[in-house]
Write a protein that holds these residues in place. Structure first.
Motif, mmCIF file in Angstrom:
data_model
loop_
_atom_site.group_PDB
_atom_site.id
_atom_site.type_symbol
_atom_site.label_atom_id
_atom_site.label_comp_id
_atom_site.label_asym_id
_atom_site.label_seq_id
_atom_site.Cartn_x
_atom_site.Cartn_y
_atom_site.Cartn_z
ATOM 1 N N VAL B 188 101.924 22.046 11.541
ATOM 2 C CA VAL B 188 101.324 20.961 12.318
ATOM 3 C C VAL B 188 100.997 19.753 11.444
ATOM 4 C CG1 VAL B 188 99.475 20.425 13.938
ATOM 5 C CG2 VAL B 188 100.369 22.728 13.832
ATOM 6 N N GLY B 189 100.695 19.999 10.166
ATOM 7 C CA GLY B 189 100.236 18.876 9.354
ATOM 8 C C GLY B 189 101.236 18.340 8.366
ATOM 9 N N ILE B 190 102.106 19.210 7.856
ATOM 10 C CA ILE B 190 102.966 18.764 6.758
ATOM 11 C C ILE B 190 104.327 18.280 7.242
ATOM 12 C CG2 ILE B 190 104.214 19.587 4.703
ATOM 13 C CD1 ILE B 190 101.733 21.243 4.040
ATOM 14 N N MET B 191 104.922 19.022 8.146
ATOM 15 C CA MET B 191 106.296 18.686 8.526
ATOM 16 C C MET B 191 106.405 17.477 9.446
ATOM 17 S SD MET B 191 107.797 22.420 9.169
ATOM 18 C CE MET B 191 108.203 23.518 7.841
ATOM 19 N N PHE B 192 105.445 17.351 10.369
ATOM 20 C CA PHE B 192 105.554 16.271 11.353
ATOM 21 C C PHE B 192 104.218 15.537 11.510
ATOM 22 C CE2 PHE B 192 107.785 20.077 12.872
ATOM 23 C CZ PHE B 192 109.100 19.639 12.855
ATOM 24 N N PRO B 193 104.277 14.239 11.744
ATOM 25 C CA PRO B 193 103.048 13.544 12.134
ATOM 26 C C PRO B 193 102.647 13.970 13.552
ATOM 27 C CG PRO B 193 104.834 11.984 11.611
ATOM 28 C CD PRO B 193 105.429 13.343 11.627
ATOM 29 N N VAL B 194 101.384 13.792 13.875
ATOM 30 C CA VAL B 194 100.865 14.238 15.180
ATOM 31 C C VAL B 194 101.693 13.687 16.341
ATOM 32 C CG1 VAL B 194 98.839 14.177 16.691
ATOM 33 C CG2 VAL B 194 98.546 14.396 14.227
ATOM 34 N N GLU B 195 102.142 12.429 16.202
ATOM 35 C CA GLU B 195 102.816 11.745 17.320
ATOM 36 C C GLU B 195 104.123 12.420 17.747
ATOM 37 O OE1 GLU B 195 101.672 10.410 14.617
ATOM 38 O OE2 GLU B 195 100.316 8.751 15.103
ATOM 39 N N VAL B 196 104.694 13.268 16.879
ATOM 40 C CA VAL B 196 105.962 13.933 17.213
ATOM 41 C C VAL B 196 105.727 15.072 18.220
ATOM 42 C CG1 VAL B 196 107.847 15.332 16.218
ATOM 43 C CG2 VAL B 196 107.035 13.315 15.010
ATOM 44 N N GLN B 199 102.725 15.309 24.254
ATOM 45 C CA GLN B 199 101.470 14.604 24.585
ATOM 46 C C GLN B 199 100.285 15.554 24.741
ATOM 47 O OE1 GLN B 199 100.582 11.441 24.827
ATOM 48 N NE2 GLN B 199 102.588 10.636 24.258
ATOM 49 N N TRP B 200 100.519 16.692 25.427
ATOM 50 C CA TRP B 200 99.405 17.592 25.727
ATOM 51 C C TRP B 200 98.819 18.223 24.459
ATOM 52 C CZ3 TRP B 200 99.973 22.508 24.002
ATOM 53 C CH2 TRP B 200 101.280 22.974 23.780
ATOM 54 N N ALA B 201 99.657 18.342 23.400
ATOM 55 C CA ALA B 201 99.183 19.011 22.179
ATOM 56 C C ALA B 201 98.447 18.050 21.237
ATOM 57 C CB ALA B 201 100.358 19.644 21.451
ATOM 58 N N GLN B 202 98.705 16.756 21.406
ATOM 59 C CA GLN B 202 98.151 15.798 20.437
ATOM 60 C C GLN B 202 96.625 15.778 20.356
ATOM 61 O OE1 GLN B 202 100.051 11.939 20.537
ATOM 62 N NE2 GLN B 202 102.069 12.863 20.713
ATOM 63 N N PRO B 203 95.911 15.769 21.514
ATOM 64 C CA PRO B 203 94.435 15.768 21.400
ATOM 65 C C PRO B 203 93.900 17.015 20.674
ATOM 66 C CG PRO B 203 95.132 15.352 23.656
ATOM 67 C CD PRO B 203 96.348 15.716 22.903
#
Lengths: 264, 263
Positions: B188-196, B199-203
């Protein structure tokens, strides 16, 4: 000759059996290690689902194909670490003079050393590999090919670990180097070869032979090719012979540290 | 405080003896970054394309920075040593010494990773500059805030790892929990930025420690804006306080369970 091979195989199986029994002394920890390793692997499905949301094919493969690649990686890694876990910590044994107790045994030194430990979590890897195959690309022939290739892949991984681990006979403090080289094998295994270009792709079939561990087997599982199959088999035999040669060559340089130890 | 600084300094001096070992660790780091450079190059078949608002260069720089945080701050002291100290009972030797065990471990950890982190940072920047080129719109004026965010991220990560290791007071093997945390961090933190993420998972991710440990510092480097910086720093301060309180709470409760039987 045949009896000797049979005896040696029997010793290997007994050794692994007792290793697993030792690991199972604490059942809860054992089961946790196995199940958490499966969870650990399953987590990477998210990574690939995200990547396939961004592009429909990656390196020429679809999601199901990449999952089988993952299954092969987990299976080969798991089998290698269940049967030959010590091959991956060979430098520690060589540098700290811990080979003494193996040298006095009547069977093959190398095989005695590398089968003297088992990673319990690696069992989770093997189970995960088969689960992935069952979910994403199951057929009876695929099951047979998968089994064949995880055996061959595990042998290649182990032979490679023995070769890079044996560097410790010649190079002082090469622990980190061999650990890194083993890590490279694992890192490349879980990404399709299609994303790499010319020179790197060549290296993946030579210096870091990931190609024969997972890439080629995946291609054979997807489109069967007998010649390619024989190619993987020939490479496996070749690298295993090389591992024996390098280890026993290096063993001539081994000096004991007179370390008193007991194998339990 | 001086004794902890001394511990930190002594460990730093010790790590200077093993620069070669750290340098060999670059091989794994380089290979991992190299795999991601190839992967993102493949996905961004058109270099001018934007994915979730990120260009190819930004995406690769994001991975390089988060990998620096991952490789540069990994340390067995926070995981293996604490667990072993608790399981073997060695922690009892630390209890009657004139320092607090937890603060001692933090000081030791900082001393051990300081040099490693700087070396990985240097190596990562060189790799990034060679394979991707300079970071777009980067201004050195932002450096103080970025460095502060990096420091907070490293501290929060250390507190969380220690809190997990302290669980060894209750369970024999806390490594499965480290695995889960590691996997969350990697995926969740290293491979991709949150925006990838969908939508439902971002918050959910924005509320998780991943947001403050790896996404936050990397985001400030590749795509800085004032309001995001404030939001990230505020979240980091909250997480710093919460993770430290939890760690101390676990430790105070757990240490009462230590039972020493001579020998």
């Amino acid at each position: 000759m045949l009896t000797e091979v049979k005896n040696q195989l029997h010793v290997i199986l007994l050794s692994v059996k007792y290793n697993i029994m030792r690991e199972m002394t604490n059942r809860v920890t054992f089961l946790m290690n196995v199940s958490f390793m499966m969870l650990n692997n399953a987590a990477f499905i998210i990574q690939w689902m995200l990547l396939f949301r961004l592009k429909s094919d990656i390196g020429g493969y679809g999601l199901n194909d990449v999952m089988v690649l993952w299954g092969l990686s987990a299976g080969t890694f798991g089998l290698a670490h269940v049967f030959f876990h010590r091959a991956f910590s060979l430098p520690d044994l060589i540098i700290h003079g811990k080979l003494d107790s193996f040298l006095v045994q009547p069977k093959s030194v190398l095989l005695s050393v590398i089968t003297s430990a088992t990673s319990s979590s690696a069992i989770g890897d093997i189970i995960y590999g088969y689960m992935i195959l069952t979910i994403f690309n199951f057929s009876f022939s695929n099951l047979l090919l998968f089994t064949l290739f995880i055996i061959l892949g595990a042998l290649i991984l182990t032979a490679y670990a023995v070769i890079v681990g044996s560097l410790s006979f010649w190079i002082l403090r090469s622990e980190m180097l061999s650990e890194n080289l083993n890590n490279i094998m694992v890192n490349f295994q879980t990404y399709p070869d299609g994303i790499f270009k010319n020179v790197i792709r060549f290296l993946l079939y030579t210096l870091v032979p990931v190609g024969f561990v997972v890439y080629q087997p995946l291609k054979i599982i997807l489109h069967f090719n007998l010649m390619a199959c024989l190619g993987v088999l020939a490479f496996t035999i070749g690298i295993c012979l090389l591992a024996f040669f390098v280890f026993y060559r290096g063993l001539r340089r081994y000096t004991s540290s007179s370390l008193m130890s007991a194998r339990i | 405080m001086r004794k902890y600084l001394f511990i930190c300094k002594a460990t730093l001096m010790e790590s200077l003896q093993y620069v070669m070992n750290i340098a060999l660790g670059f091989i794994s780091f380089f290979m991992m970054v190299f795999v991601f450079i190839n992967l993102w190059n493949y996905i961004y078949s058109d270099p001018s394309k934007l994915i979730s608002g990120y260009s190819r260069g930004q995406m690769i720089w994001y991975v390089i920075l988060t990998e620096i945080l991952w490789y540069g701050t990994r340390n067995r002291t926070l995981t293996v040593q604490i667990s072993d100290d608790i399981k073997s009972g060695t922690i009892a030797y630390g209890l009657n010494k004139p320092y607090h065990y937890i603060v001692y471990i933090i000081a030791k950890h900082i001393g051990e990773i300081a040099l490693k982190f700087v070396l990985f940072l240097g190596a990562g920047l060189v790799i990034g500059l060679i394979f991707v080129g300079p970071i777009r719109d980067f201004s050195p004026l932002r450096l103080p805030l970025i460095l502060l965010s990096l420091l907070l991220g490293i501290l929060i990560n250390s507190f969380i790892r220690m809190a997990i290791s302290v669980l060894s007071f209750w369970i024999e093997d806390c490594f499965p929990f480290h695995w889960i945390y590691d996997k969350l961090l990697i995926l969740v933190g290293i491979m991709f930025p949150v925006e990838v993420f969908p939508q439902w998972a971002q918050p959910i991710i924005r509320c998780s420690p991943i947001y403050v440990v790896s996404y936050g510092p990397a985001k400030l480097v590749i795509d800085y804006n004032y309001s995001t910086a404030l939001e990230i720093l505020l979240a980091q301060l909250i997480y710093l306080a919460v993770s430290f309180i939890l760690l101390m709470l676990f430790y105070q409760k757990g240490v009462k369970r230590v039972n020493v039987n001579g020998g």
